[in-house]
Motif scaffolding. Structure first.
Motif, PDB file in Angstrom:
ATOM      1  N   MET A 103      10.308  30.217   9.482  1.00  0.00           N
ATOM      2  CA  MET A 103      10.697  31.365   8.655  1.00  0.00           C
ATOM      3  C   MET A 103      10.739  32.629   9.504  1.00  0.00           C
ATOM      4  O   MET A 103       9.944  32.814  10.405  1.00  0.00           O
ATOM      5  N   ASN A 104      11.676  33.509   9.196  1.00  0.00           N
ATOM      6  CA  ASN A 104      11.799  34.773   9.898  1.00  0.00           C
ATOM      7  C   ASN A 104      10.544  35.614   9.690  1.00  0.00           C
ATOM      8  O   ASN A 104      10.165  35.896   8.576  1.00  0.00           O
TER       9      ASN A 104
ATOM     10  N   THR B   9       3.837  38.602   9.316  1.00  0.00           N
ATOM     11  CA  THR B   9       4.454  38.543   7.997  1.00  0.00           C
ATOM     12  C   THR B   9       3.637  39.366   7.004  1.00  0.00           C
ATOM     13  O   THR B   9       2.479  39.049   6.753  1.00  0.00           O
TER      14      THR B   9
ATOM     15  N   LYS C 172      10.977  38.021  -0.652  1.00  0.00           N
ATOM     16  CA  LYS C 172      10.808  37.022  -1.697  1.00  0.00           C
ATOM     17  C   LYS C 172       9.654  37.481  -2.578  1.00  0.00           C
ATOM     18  O   LYS C 172       8.588  37.857  -2.073  1.00  0.00           O
TER      19      LYS C 172
ATOM     20  N   ASN D 134       2.473  25.597   0.222  1.00  0.00           N
ATOM     21  CA  ASN D 134       3.644  24.918   0.787  1.00  0.00           C
ATOM     22  C   ASN D 134       4.885  25.135  -0.080  1.00  0.00           C
ATOM     23  O   ASN D 134       6.003  25.268   0.432  1.00  0.00           O
TER      24      ASN D 134
ATOM     25  N   VAL E 263       6.181  28.580   0.726  1.00  0.00           N
ATOM     26  CA  VAL E 263       6.828  28.580   2.041  1.00  0.00           C
ATOM     27  C   VAL E 263       8.232  27.980   1.939  1.00  0.00           C
ATOM     28  O   VAL E 263       9.207  28.528   2.485  1.00  0.00           O
ATOM     29  N   GLU E 264       8.360  26.865   1.241  1.00  0.00           N
ATOM     30  CA  GLU E 264       9.669  26.212   1.085  1.00  0.00           C
ATOM     31  C   GLU E 264      10.636  27.105   0.320  1.00  0.00           C
ATOM     32  O   GLU E 264      11.815  27.215   0.678  1.00  0.00           O
TER      33      GLU E 264
ATOM     34  N   SER F 160      10.627  30.225   0.256  1.00  0.00           N
ATOM     35  CA  SER F 160      10.887  31.447   1.013  1.00  0.00           C
ATOM     36  C   SER F 160      11.946  31.247   2.089  1.00  0.00           C
ATOM     37  O   SER F 160      12.416  32.220   2.688  1.00  0.00           O
ATOM     38  N   LYS F 161      12.331  30.012   2.331  1.00  0.00           N
ATOM     39  CA  LYS F 161      13.317  29.728   3.367  1.00  0.00           C
ATOM     40  C   LYS F 161      14.721  30.052   2.871  1.00  0.00           C
ATOM     41  O   LYS F 161      14.988  30.086   1.681  1.00  0.00           O
ATOM     42  N   GLY F 162      15.608  30.277   3.826  1.00  0.00           N
ATOM     43  CA  GLY F 162      17.000  30.502   3.483  1.00  0.00           C
ATOM     44  C   GLY F 162      17.317  31.913   3.056  1.00  0.00           C
ATOM     45  O   GLY F 162      18.363  32.175   2.469  1.00  0.00           O
ATOM     46  N   GLN F 163      16.457  32.845   3.388  1.00  0.00           N
ATOM     47  CA  GLN F 163      16.700  34.244   3.046  1.00  0.00           C
ATOM     48  C   GLN F 163      17.837  34.789   3.905  1.00  0.00           C
ATOM     49  O   GLN F 163      17.838  34.627   5.122  1.00  0.00           O
ATOM     50  N   THR F 164      18.800  35.449   3.281  1.00  0.00           N
ATOM     51  CA  THR F 164      19.982  35.909   4.021  1.00  0.00           C
ATOM     52  C   THR F 164      20.136  37.429   4.034  1.00  0.00           C
ATOM     53  O   THR F 164      21.112  37.939   4.565  1.00  0.00           O
TER      54      THR F 164
END
Length: 318
Positions: free
Chosen positions: A1-2, A95, A193, A299, A302-303, A305-309
Motif C-alpha cells: 500500500m502507498n 501511514t 480511506k 487484514n 488493509v485489503e 484500502s488497496k487500489g486507491q487512485t
C-alpha cells in the motif's frame, strides 16, 4: 500500500476503535492521530479512555493530552494541530491513522472549515429580533432568495443555521454555500480511506456498560472531582461523565445512580455518533461480530484500502 495514504477509523464509543487502530498501525508501521474531542484534554484520562501506557509505547500517538480543560479547544484548533501532525507523519514516510469518534472533528479534517472569524454579534442579534417579531418564514424566505442551495439543506425550523447563513451572506456579500466551497480539507488532496466500525446494538451497549464499570473502578470519581474544582472552558464543560459524577459528588444521588446515568447517556451518545457517521456516504462500514479476531478485522481494512487512485498533491496544500 502507498505509504502516503491516510486511513480514518471512526465509529461509536466502545466499538473497539483503539484496538483496531493500534493493530493497524503496527501492521503498516503507522502513527495514530487522535480524532477524539475529549482525549485532547490533559486532565481527562479515565473519562476519555485514553490509550494505556503500554499501548503508547507500541505506537506513536498524536493529539493526546495537549490542552488543559481550562482552555477552549474547538474544531479550528483541532484542525490546525491535526494537519500539522499528519504532515509530519507523511514526511517521515509513515501511514497516518486518524482514529476517534468525534464526527465533527473528522469532517473538518476531510472537508475543511470555512472562516468562522466572520461573525457579528450585533447583526446576529438583529436577525434574532426579526425572527421573534416577524417569524421564521420571513427569514427563511430571504435565505431562499439569496442562497437557494443553502436553503435546500437547512430546515425552516432550524433557526440557528438560518440566522448563521444570513449572517454570513450579509458579512461576506456571498452565499454561505459558496463560502464553504473554499474550505481546504484532505479529501480530494490525498489518497484517503474512511472506515467506520460497528457492532450489533446489544453487544455495543453491553460493551458501553462494561466500560463505564471499568471507569468507575479505575478512579473516574476522583478524576472528575479534581476537574470539577477547575474553571472549565466552555468546550470542556460538555465532556461526558462530568455531569453524571458531579451530581453524585453533590449528594443528589448515590453511586449506582451515577453509573446508571453515565451508561444511559453514553448509549445515547453512541446513537448520535452512528447517526452522524451514517450521513457520510464516503465511509466504508465494517461490522464486527462477537468473537471476531483482531487480525481478521485489520487484514480486512488493509485489503479494502488497496487500489486507491486519488492524486497526491504537495503537502503545503493543507
Amino acid at each position: 500500500m502507498n505509504n502516503s495514504a491516510i486511513i480514518f477509523i471512526a465509529g461509536p464509543t466502545a466499538v473497539g476503535k483503539t484496538d483496531v487502530a493500534l493493530a493497524l498501525a503496527q501492521k503498516l508501521k503507522g502513527e495514530i492521530v487522535s480524532c477524539d474531542s475529549m482525549q485532547a484534554y490533559k486532565e481527562a484520562s479515565i473519562a476519555s479512555n485514553k490509550p494505556s501506557a503500554g499501548q503508547l509505547k507500541k505506537v506513536k500517538h498524536h493529539l493526546l493530552g495537549i490542552v488543559s480543560v481550562k482552555k477552549e479547544f474547538d474544531v479550528a484548533a483541532f484542525q490546525k494541530k491535526a494537519f500539522a501532525a499528519i504532515k509530519g507523519i507523511l514526511r517521515r514516510g509513515k501511514t497516518p491513522i486518524v482514529a476517534g469518534g468525534s464526527g465533527m472533528y473528522m469532517q473538518v479534517l476531510l472537508d475543511g472549515i470555512f472562516d468562522r472569524a466572520q461573525k457579528n454579534d450585533r447583526l446576529r442579534g438583529k436577525l434574532a429580533e426579526e425572527l421573534a417579531s416577524s417569524g421564521a418564514d420571513v427569514l427563511y424566505s430571504r435565505l431562499r432568495q439569496v442562497d437557494p442551495p443553502a436553503a435546500a439543506k437547512i430546515h425552516p425550523n432550524d433557526h440557528r443555521r438560518v440566522i448563521r447563513a444570513l449572517e454570513v451572506f450579509e458579512l461576506k456579500k456571498q452565499p454561505i454555500s459558496e463560502v464553504k466551497k473554499n474550505r481546504k480539507g484532505l479529501w480530494g488532496t490525498y489518497p484517503i480511506k474512511v472506515f467506520a466500525l460497528n457492532r450489533q446494538r446489544e453487544e455495543l451497549y453491553s460493551r458501553i456498560n462494561a466500560r463505564v464499570e471499568e471507569m468507575f473502578a479505575g478512579g473516574l470519581v476522583d478524576e472528575m472531582k479534581k476537574i470539577s474544582t477547575m474553571k472549565l472552558s466552555k468546550t470542556a464543560q460538555g465532556m461526558i461523565g462530568l455531569k453524571e459524577v458531579s451530581g453524585f459528588l453533590r449528594g443528589e444521588y448515590d453511586l449506582e445512580r451515577a453509573k446508571y446515568l453515565l451508561k444511559r447517556n453514553t448509549r445515547h451518545f453512541a446513537k448520535r455518533q452512528l447517526t452522524w457517521f451514517r450521513k457520510d456516504k464516503r465511509l466504508q462500514w465494517i461490522h464486527i461480530a462477537e468473537g471476531d479476531r483482531l487480525e481478521t478485522i485489520v487484514n480486512q481494512i488493509v485489503e479494502m484500502s488497496k487500489g486507491q487512485t486519488s492524486k497526491v498533491k504537495p503537502l503545503d496544500n493543507i
